[in-house]
Design a protein around this motif. Structure first.
Motif, PDB file in Angstrom:
ATOM      1  N   THR A 138       0.857  -1.176   0.000  1.00 39.21           N
ATOM      2  CA  THR A 138       0.000   0.000   0.000  1.00 39.21           C
ATOM      3  C   THR A 138       0.895   1.227   0.000  1.00 39.21           C
ATOM      4  O   THR A 138       1.486   1.560   1.010  1.00 39.21           O
ATOM      5  CB  THR A 138      -0.909   0.013   1.238  1.00 39.21           C
ATOM      6  N   GLN A 182      -2.615   4.790  -1.332  1.00 44.80           N
ATOM      7  CA  GLN A 182      -4.047   4.819  -1.108  1.00 44.80           C
ATOM      8  C   GLN A 182      -4.411   5.786   0.008  1.00 44.80           C
ATOM      9  O   GLN A 182      -3.878   5.725   1.096  1.00 44.80           O
ATOM     10  CB  GLN A 182      -4.555   3.415  -0.796  1.00 44.80           C
ATOM     11  N   ARG A 225      -8.112   5.914  -7.630  1.00 47.24           N
ATOM     12  CA  ARG A 225      -7.716   4.498  -7.511  1.00 47.24           C
ATOM     13  C   ARG A 225      -6.900   4.034  -8.723  1.00 47.24           C
ATOM     14  O   ARG A 225      -5.908   3.323  -8.572  1.00 47.24           O
ATOM     15  CB  ARG A 225      -8.991   3.650  -7.360  1.00 47.24           C
ATOM     16  N   HIS A 226      -7.313   4.438  -9.938  1.00 49.85           N
ATOM     17  CA  HIS A 226      -6.587   3.974 -11.122  1.00 49.85           C
ATOM     18  C   HIS A 226      -5.166   4.545 -11.169  1.00 49.85           C
ATOM     19  O   HIS A 226      -4.251   3.887 -11.631  1.00 49.85           O
ATOM     20  CB  HIS A 226      -7.363   4.311 -12.411  1.00 49.85           C
ATOM     21  N   SER A 242      -3.448   5.313  -8.384  1.00 48.63           N
ATOM     22  CA  SER A 242      -2.782   4.556  -7.327  1.00 48.63           C
ATOM     23  C   SER A 242      -2.314   3.202  -7.860  1.00 48.63           C
ATOM     24  O   SER A 242      -1.184   2.779  -7.605  1.00 48.63           O
ATOM     25  CB  SER A 242      -3.739   4.349  -6.149  1.00 48.63           C
ATOM     26  N   ASP A 243      -3.177   2.532  -8.616  1.00 52.32           N
ATOM     27  CA  ASP A 243      -2.817   1.229  -9.199  1.00 52.32           C
ATOM     28  C   ASP A 243      -1.636   1.374 -10.161  1.00 52.32           C
ATOM     29  O   ASP A 243      -0.739   0.533 -10.189  1.00 52.32           O
ATOM     30  CB  ASP A 243      -4.008   0.614  -9.929  1.00 52.32           C
ATOM     31  N   LEU A 244      -1.650   2.446 -10.945  1.00 47.08           N
ATOM     32  CA  LEU A 244      -0.569   2.703 -11.898  1.00 47.08           C
ATOM     33  C   LEU A 244       0.758   2.937 -11.171  1.00 47.08           C
ATOM     34  O   LEU A 244       1.801   2.407 -11.565  1.00 47.08           O
ATOM     35  CB  LEU A 244      -0.916   3.917 -12.766  1.00 47.08           C
ATOM     36  N   ASN A 249       1.517   1.879  -8.124  1.00 42.78           N
ATOM     37  CA  ASN A 249       1.923   0.608  -7.521  1.00 42.78           C
ATOM     38  C   ASN A 249       2.578  -0.301  -8.569  1.00 42.78           C
ATOM     39  O   ASN A 249       3.553  -0.994  -8.278  1.00 42.78           O
ATOM     40  CB  ASN A 249       0.728  -0.098  -6.878  1.00 42.78           C
ATOM     41  N   LEU A 250       2.047  -0.276  -9.783  1.00 38.82           N
ATOM     42  CA  LEU A 250       2.638  -1.039 -10.878  1.00 38.82           C
ATOM     43  C   LEU A 250       4.039  -0.505 -11.206  1.00 38.82           C
ATOM     44  O   LEU A 250       4.979  -1.278 -11.397  1.00 38.82           O
ATOM     45  CB  LEU A 250       1.732  -0.966 -12.117  1.00 38.82           C
ATOM     46  N   ASP A 281       6.257  -6.524 -14.200  1.00 40.84           N
ATOM     47  CA  ASP A 281       4.904  -5.981 -14.050  1.00 40.84           C
ATOM     48  C   ASP A 281       3.941  -7.082 -13.589  1.00 40.84           C
ATOM     49  O   ASP A 281       2.731  -6.929 -13.636  1.00 40.84           O
ATOM     50  CB  ASP A 281       4.409  -5.346 -15.357  1.00 40.84           C
TER      51      ASP A 281
END
Length: 200
Positions: free
Chosen positions: A4, A7, A13-14, A16-18, A20-21, A31
């Motif tokens: 995490t 967040q 969210r998208h 944040s996901d990017l 994290n990736l 990846d």
């Protein structure tokens, strides 16, 4: 993905996901499906990330990368944090604004700092990776040239490809700049919405 990093109540969210990736790609060279060659080891990357977190004064990033470095072992955590704190404090001196004689003293002091980190970490590259990362982060030509030349020599001695290794370091700098910029303001931005946490 279990980490995490980004967040909070307002960060999309998208995105944040990017991010994290991007963290996975920068630190682990994957990846989750494709895997790429890496040239710096994970311990070196975490030491550089911790140094940048301290340079940017991001408590969230410091906590995350200190825990990650601790898991990798090889250096007692308190010693690691103290050495990196000292080197970052030292690297805050802008050598572009000091005299030639002061710069010569700076170089000698730097070499003592670098040797201390080398001894405690068992890695000659780590202090120069940190110095070069700070040089890149603040676009400091002297630091880029000074640490970059030493890094080239260290990488050559270790038979590591120079260009991709420096490119990997650059990706850590870019990631950490974005991560620290985001994490430092998360709580401050929450104040725009008042005491929403207390009300819910």
């Amino acid at each position: 993905m279990s980490i995490t990093l980004f967040q909070d109540n307002i960060f999309p969210r998208h995105i944040s996901d990017l991010m994290n990736l991007m963290h996975m790609m920068v630190f682990n060279g994957t990846d989750g499906e494709e895997k790429w060659d890496t040239y710096l080891d994970l311990r070196q990357k975490e030491c550089v990330a911790l140094a940048l977190a301290q340079y940017y004064q991001c408590d969230h990033c410091i906590s995350h990368h200190l825990k990650a470095a601790k898991k990798l072992g090889k250096m007692e955590t308190t010693t690691l944090q103290e050495n990196i704190s000292r080197i970052i404090l030292f690297l805050r001196i802008d050598t572009r604004t000091i005299s030639q004689s002061e710069k010569e003293h700076w170089i000698k002091a730097w070499q003592r700092f670098a040797h201390k980190i080398t001894v405690t970490s068992g890695d000659t590259a780590t202090p120069y990776l940190i110095g070069l990362a700070i040089g890149i982060a603040r676009n400091d030509e002297f630091l880029i040239d000074f640490c970059g030349n030493d890094m080239k020599q260290i990488l050559q001695e270790q038979n590591i490809e120079i260009r991709p290794a420096i490119g990997e370091l650059e990706s850590i700098v870019i990631f950490m700049k974005a991560a620290a910029s985001k994490n430092r303001v998360a709580e401050k931005l929450d104040t725009i919405f008042g005491d929403s946490k207390k009300e819910s």
